[in-house]
Design a protein around this motif. Structure first.
Motif, PDB file in Angstrom:
ATOM      1  N   CYS A  65      43.520  42.456  41.930  1.00  0.00           N
ATOM      2  CA  CYS A  65      43.479  41.005  41.744  1.00  0.00           C
ATOM      3  C   CYS A  65      43.442  40.703  40.249  1.00  0.00           C
ATOM      4  O   CYS A  65      42.885  41.474  39.467  1.00  0.00           O
ATOM      5  CB  CYS A  65      42.216  40.466  42.426  1.00  0.00           C
ATOM      6  N   SER A  67      41.574  38.763  38.852  1.00  0.00           N
ATOM      7  CA  SER A  67      40.158  38.678  38.457  1.00  0.00           C
ATOM      8  C   SER A  67      39.669  40.020  37.906  1.00  0.00           C
ATOM      9  O   SER A  67      38.780  40.061  37.053  1.00  0.00           O
ATOM     10  CB  SER A  67      39.292  38.288  39.656  1.00  0.00           C
ATOM     11  N   HIS A  87      38.089  44.207  44.487  1.00  0.00           N
ATOM     12  CA  HIS A  87      37.372  43.473  45.532  1.00  0.00           C
ATOM     13  C   HIS A  87      38.310  43.037  46.663  1.00  0.00           C
ATOM     14  O   HIS A  87      38.134  41.978  47.245  1.00  0.00           O
ATOM     15  CB  HIS A  87      36.552  42.305  44.937  1.00  0.00           C
ATOM     16  N   GLU A  88      39.270  43.895  46.926  1.00  0.00           N
ATOM     17  CA  GLU A  88      40.114  43.724  48.121  1.00  0.00           C
ATOM     18  C   GLU A  88      40.132  45.092  48.796  1.00  0.00           C
ATOM     19  O   GLU A  88      41.114  45.819  48.752  1.00  0.00           O
ATOM     20  CB  GLU A  88      41.521  43.270  47.724  1.00  0.00           C
ATOM     21  N   CYS A 181      40.570  38.835  49.324  1.00  0.00           N
ATOM     22  CA  CYS A 181      40.261  37.902  48.224  1.00  0.00           C
ATOM     23  C   CYS A 181      41.380  36.870  48.118  1.00  0.00           C
ATOM     24  O   CYS A 181      41.173  35.688  48.353  1.00  0.00           O
ATOM     25  CB  CYS A 181      40.062  38.629  46.896  1.00  0.00           C
ATOM     26  N   ARG A 362      51.596  41.968  45.177  1.00  0.00           N
ATOM     27  CA  ARG A 362      50.236  42.480  45.009  1.00  0.00           C
ATOM     28  C   ARG A 362      50.271  43.995  45.010  1.00  0.00           C
ATOM     29  O   ARG A 362      50.855  44.607  45.928  1.00  0.00           O
ATOM     30  CB  ARG A 362      49.376  42.012  46.200  1.00  0.00           C
TER      31      ARG A 362
HETATM   32 ZN    ZN Z   1      40.219  38.498  43.596  1.00  0.00          ZN
END
Ligand code: ZN
Ligand code: NAP
Length: 370
Positions: A65, A67, A87-88, A181, A362
Motif C-alpha cells: 500500500c 501508506s 497491512h494487507e 486495506c 497492486r
Molecule cells: Zn493501506
C-alpha cells in the motif's frame, strides 16, 4: 484461564516446508527498514507469547500500500525503526490464545491496517472502531500491553483475533489481500455517501482508485468517471467499469468538467495538487471525500464549499463490520484487485516501482520462505 492452544505443524502454501508455531514467544523474520528511506532487509524480532485473545498467523502474502511508503519515508511524522510495514496480510492461523473461540488453527484469515481498538469509547460503542482514538495500527504502533506492532512483510504476524477476518472461499489469497486495506478504504465511504444513480468520480487510478471504480459501479452509480493525470490508464479504466475517463492536466480540463459529479473519492495524495480545482468538479450539494493522505498540509478555499454547499469529508479505512461487509460484497459482485505478484524477497523492487506509479494496480508480495 486455560493455556493458549498450540498448533503444529501448519503447512505454508506453495512448496514451503511446514512451519511449527507455538503460542509461546517466537522469533519472526521479516523485511524491515532500519532508518528513513533505507532499503528493506531481513530482520528478526522476538514476538512475546500470545495473549489470551491473540492469534499467530503464518503469512502467505501481503499487498503493498502507498501508506507503507509514507511510513518508510516518515512522511506523516516519526516512524519507530526498525519497522516492518505491510497491512494487507493473508495467511493461516497457526496458534490461538486461550480465549479465542471464533477462529481455529488452519483458518485462512486476512488482516488490514488496524489491529486494535479500545472497545470503550463512543465510536467503538457505536461500531465505528476505525475511528477509535486509541486504535492500534498494524505497524509503527504499540499495543496497550506494550507489544510493538510489526506488519506483514514477514513470515508471520501476531494480532488480536478480532482483527483477523475469515476470508470468503471464493477469493484467492493474493486477490483478497489488497481488499483488506485498499478495498475497505474505498468501499466504506462510497457505501456511506453514494445514493442510487449518483455520478461518481475517482481521483487517482492506483491501488485504491482501481478498486473504487469497480465498487462505485457495483454500488449503483449512474456514471463512474476516472480522473487521472495522464492517458496511460484509459483502456484499463474502461475495463474496470469507468464510463468516462478524464485527464486533468490543465485549467481547461478542470473547467470543462466543473460541477459534473455528485460524489468524488480522492485517492491521490500530493500536497501540490490544485485542490480547489478538484473540488470545483463537484456539483452543488455534492461531496468531495478524501482518503489519500498528503504528507504536508494543503489549503482549500472555503468559499467554494460554502457557496455551492459542498461537503469536504475524510474517511479512514473502515470498521470491522464494514470490512466483513466489503469482503462479502466483493466476493458476490466480482470486485477484484488487479494484482502483480512478486516474491517477498523482491520487496525493494515493488516499492521502487510503486514510487514511480508503475504497477498494475497492486503489488502482492508472495511469501513463503521470504
Ligand atoms: Zn493501506
Ligand atoms: P497509489 O497506488 O500510488 O495510487 C495513487 C494514485 O494517485 C496514482 O496511481 C495516480 O493515479 C494518482 N496520482 C499520483 N500523483 C498524483 C498527482 N500529483 N496528482 C493527482 N493524482 C496523482 O497509492 P494507493 O495505495 O492507492 O494510496 C493512495 C493514498 O491513499 C495514499 O496516500 C495512502 O496512504 C492513502 N490511504 C489512505 C487510507 C485511508 O484509510 N484513508 C487507506 C489506505 C491508503 P493516476 O495515474 O490515475 O493519476
Amino acid at each position: 484461564m486455560s493455556p493458549p492452544k498450540t498448533a503444529s505443524p501448519i503447512k505454508s502454501p506453495a512448496k514451503a516446508s511446514p512451519v511449527t508455531v507455538t503460542a509461546g514467544p517466537r522469533k519472526i523474520t521479516g523485511y524491515a527498514a532500519k532508518s528513513r528511506g533505507a532499503a528493506l532487509e531481513k530482520w528478526t524480532y522476538e514476538a512475546p507469547a500470545l495473549g489470551p485473545n491473540d492469534v499467530d498467523i503464518v503469512v502467505e502474502c501481503c499487498g503493498v500500500c502507498h501508506s507503507d511508503i509514507h511510513t518508510l519515508d516518515e512522511g506523516w511524522g516519526a516512524t519507530e525503526f526498525p519497522v516492518i510495514v505491510g497491512h494487507e496480510v493473508v495467511g493461516k492461523v497457526a496458534a490461538i490464545g486461550s480465549n479465542v473461540t471464533h477462529l481455529k488453527i488452519g483458518d485462512r484469515v486476512g488482516v488490514g491496517a488496524q489491529c486494535g481498538s479500545c472497545s470503550r469509547c463512543s465510536p467503538c460503542l457505536h461500531g465505528k472502531d476505525n475511528v477509535c482514538a486509541n486504535g492500534v495500527f498494524t505497524y509503527n504502533s504499540t499495543h496497550p500491553s506494550g507489544r510493538v506492532a510489526y506488519g506483514g512483510y514477514a513470515e508471520g504476524i501476531r494480532v488480536p483475533s478480532e482483527f483477523a477476518f475469515v476470508l470468503p472461499a471464493a477469493l484467492d489469497s493474493a486477490v483478497a489481500a489488497p481488499l483488506l486495506c485498499a478495498g475497505v478504504t474505498v468501499y466504506a465511504p462510497l457505501k456511506r455517501h453514494m445514493f442510487p444513480g449518483a455520478r461518481v468520480g475517482v481521483v487517482g487510478i492506483g491501488g485504491l482508485g482501481h478498486l473504487a471504480v469497480q465498487f462505485a459501479k457495483a454500488l449503483g452509480a449512474s456514471e463512474v468517471v476516472a480522473l487521472s493525470t495522464s492517458t496511460r490508464k484509459q483502456k484499463d479504466a474502461a475495463a474496470l467499469g469507468a464510463s468516462r475517463f478524464v485527464v486533468l492536466d490543465s485549467p481547461a480540463a478542470f473547467k470543462a468538467n466543473a460541477e459534473s459529479l455528485d460524489v468524488i473519492l480522492c485517492t491521490a495524495c500530493s500536497h501540490e495538487m490544485p485542490w480547489d480545482s478538484y473540488i470545483s468538479l463537484v456539483a452543488a450539494e455534492g461531496k468531495f471525500i478524501v482518503v489519500g493522505i498528503p504528507e504536508q498540509p494543503i489549503s482549500v478555499d472555503l468559499s467554494s464549499l460554502i457557496f455551492r454547499q459542498r461537503a469536504l469529508i475524510g474517511s479512514i479505512i473502515g470498521s470491522r463490520a464494514e470490512v466483513e461487509e466489503m469482503l462479502s460484497f466483493a466476493s458476490k459482485h466480482g470486485v477484484k484487485p488487479w494484482i502483480e505478484k512478486i516474491p517477498m524477497k523482491d520487496v525493494n523492487t515493488a516499492i521502487a516501482r510503486l514510487r514511480k506509479n508503475d504497477v498494475t494496480y497492486r503489488f502482492v508480495l508472495e511469501n513463503p520462505r521470504l
